[in-house]
Each structure stands twice: as structure tokens, then as C-alpha cells.
Design a protein around this motif. Structure first.
Motif, PDB file in Angstrom:
ATOM      1  N   ARG A   1     -10.331 -81.786   8.889  1.00 43.46           N
ATOM      2  CA  ARG A   1     -11.503 -82.396   9.526  1.00 43.46           C
ATOM      3  C   ARG A   1     -11.623 -81.778  10.919  1.00 43.46           C
ATOM      4  NH1 ARG A   1     -12.138 -83.228   5.036  1.00 43.46           N
ATOM      5  NH2 ARG A   1     -12.145 -85.199   3.932  1.00 43.46           N
ATOM      6  N   ASN A   2     -12.838 -81.340  11.292  1.00 40.20           N
ATOM      7  CA  ASN A   2     -13.068 -80.680  12.574  1.00 40.20           C
ATOM      8  C   ASN A   2     -14.367 -81.165  13.205  1.00 40.20           C
ATOM      9  OD1 ASN A   2     -10.847 -78.678  12.409  1.00 40.20           O
ATOM     10  ND2 ASN A   2     -11.994 -77.977  10.634  1.00 40.20           N
TER      11      ASN A   2
ATOM     12  N   VAL B   1     -15.685 -82.864   0.747  1.00 44.45           N
ATOM     13  CA  VAL B   1     -15.622 -83.967  -0.210  1.00 44.45           C
ATOM     14  C   VAL B   1     -15.812 -83.353  -1.595  1.00 44.45           C
ATOM     15  CG1 VAL B   1     -16.446 -85.752   1.379  1.00 44.45           C
ATOM     16  CG2 VAL B   1     -18.106 -84.499  -0.011  1.00 44.45           C
ATOM     17  N   TYR B   2     -15.333 -84.040  -2.616  1.00 43.27           N
ATOM     18  CA  TYR B   2     -15.533 -83.491  -3.956  1.00 43.27           C
ATOM     19  C   TYR B   2     -16.433 -84.375  -4.789  1.00 43.27           C
ATOM     20  CZ  TYR B   2     -11.660 -86.514  -5.569  1.00 43.27           C
ATOM     21  OH  TYR B   2     -10.838 -87.575  -5.860  1.00 43.27           O
ATOM     22  N   LYS B   3     -17.118 -83.715  -5.684  1.00 39.13           N
ATOM     23  CA  LYS B   3     -18.100 -84.349  -6.561  1.00 39.13           C
ATOM     24  C   LYS B   3     -17.360 -85.070  -7.673  1.00 39.13           C
ATOM     25  CE  LYS B   3     -22.627 -84.143  -7.858  1.00 39.13           C
ATOM     26  NZ  LYS B   3     -23.298 -85.353  -7.552  1.00 39.13           N
TER      27      LYS B   3
ATOM     28  N   PRO C   1     -11.020 -87.233   0.211  1.00 36.80           N
ATOM     29  CA  PRO C   1      -9.572 -87.381   0.110  1.00 36.80           C
ATOM     30  C   PRO C   1      -8.923 -87.758   1.446  1.00 36.80           C
ATOM     31  CG  PRO C   1     -10.107 -85.066   0.212  1.00 36.80           C
ATOM     32  CD  PRO C   1     -11.415 -85.827   0.183  1.00 36.80           C
ATOM     33  N   VAL C   2      -9.654 -87.566   2.537  1.00 38.54           N
ATOM     34  CA  VAL C   2      -9.179 -87.854   3.893  1.00 38.54           C
ATOM     35  C   VAL C   2     -10.328 -88.510   4.648  1.00 38.54           C
ATOM     36  CG1 VAL C   2      -8.275 -86.809   6.024  1.00 38.54           C
ATOM     37  CG2 VAL C   2      -7.654 -85.831   3.826  1.00 38.54           C
ATOM     38  N   ALA C   3     -10.013 -89.480   5.505  1.00 36.89           N
ATOM     39  CA  ALA C   3     -11.060 -90.168   6.273  1.00 36.89           C
ATOM     40  C   ALA C   3     -11.743 -89.227   7.266  1.00 36.89           C
ATOM     41  CB  ALA C   3     -10.453 -91.353   7.011  1.00 36.89           C
TER      42      ALA C   3
ATOM     43  N   ILE D   1     -11.302 -93.081   3.243  1.00 36.06           N
ATOM     44  CA  ILE D   1     -10.818 -92.367   2.062  1.00 36.06           C
ATOM     45  C   ILE D   1     -11.412 -93.043   0.827  1.00 36.06           C
ATOM     46  CG2 ILE D   1      -8.772 -91.871   0.661  1.00 36.06           C
ATOM     47  CD1 ILE D   1      -7.190 -91.785   3.286  1.00 36.06           C
ATOM     48  N   GLY D   2     -11.883 -92.265  -0.105  1.00 34.09           N
ATOM     49  CA  GLY D   2     -12.400 -92.812  -1.358  1.00 34.09           C
ATOM     50  C   GLY D   2     -13.859 -92.476  -1.576  1.00 34.09           C
TER      51      GLY D   2
END
Length: 88
Positions: free
Chosen positions: A18-19, A81-83, A70-72, A49-50
Motif C-alpha cells: 500500500r502506497n 485488490v482481486y476480483k 487482502p490488506v487494509a 481486509i475482505g
């Protein structure tokens, strides 16, 4: 989810980073090694997360569905993020 990494050769892709300064253009898609589709987004609010949502400008929010973080995220952070459904 087991360890996932980019399946296509790409320098600098780490799905859990995260940046506050973008590393890629928002909306950049990437195929993961588990046949999962990832997209680079910007958080317009804090995102846990989620399950999360992504709008047509690739802004991620804590409300909505169709994607998983997967990470806040903190507000104004960029990351992957993943689909949860395919295709992207």
C-alpha cells in the motif's frame, strides 16, 4: 488465501503493498498465479481486509462487493485488490 504473486512478468508488483504515491496507473489489471485477476486501485476511504467495492474510476470503498482486499487500505492509499468473480 495462499501466497499469490503476479503470473505475468512485471517489476514491482507486490499485491500486499500500500502506497500514498501510485506505482502504476489505477485500473492496471494483473493476472495472479492462482488464476486470479487483480486490479490497481485508489482508496477513497479506509477499507478493511475482505470484501470491498470498486467503481468505474477504480476507486475502492469498504461498501460494495465483487472484489477482495487482502490488506487494509488507509484513505488515499493505492494498492491491489482481486476480483472475486471473473472476468475483470
Amino acid at each position: 488465501m495462499a501466497s499469490t504473486f503476479a503470473a505475468t512478468p512485471s517489476i514491482g508488483v507486490t499485491f500486499t503493498d500500500r502506497n500514498t504515491i501510485p506505482d502504476f496507473a489505477v485500473g492496471t489489471p494483473m493476472l495472479g498465479n492462482q488464476n486470479d485477476t487483480w486490479v490497481y486501485v485508489k482508496a477513497t476511504e479506509a477499507v478493511a481486509i475482505g470484501v470491498c467495492g470498486v467503481d468505474s474510476s477504480f476507486n475502492v470503498t469498504d461498501a460494495g462487493t465483487g472484489y477482495t482486499s487482502p490488506v487494509a487500505f488507509l484513505i488515499n492509499e493505492y494498492g491491489w485488490v482481486y476480483k472475486t468473480t471473473s472476468p475483470l
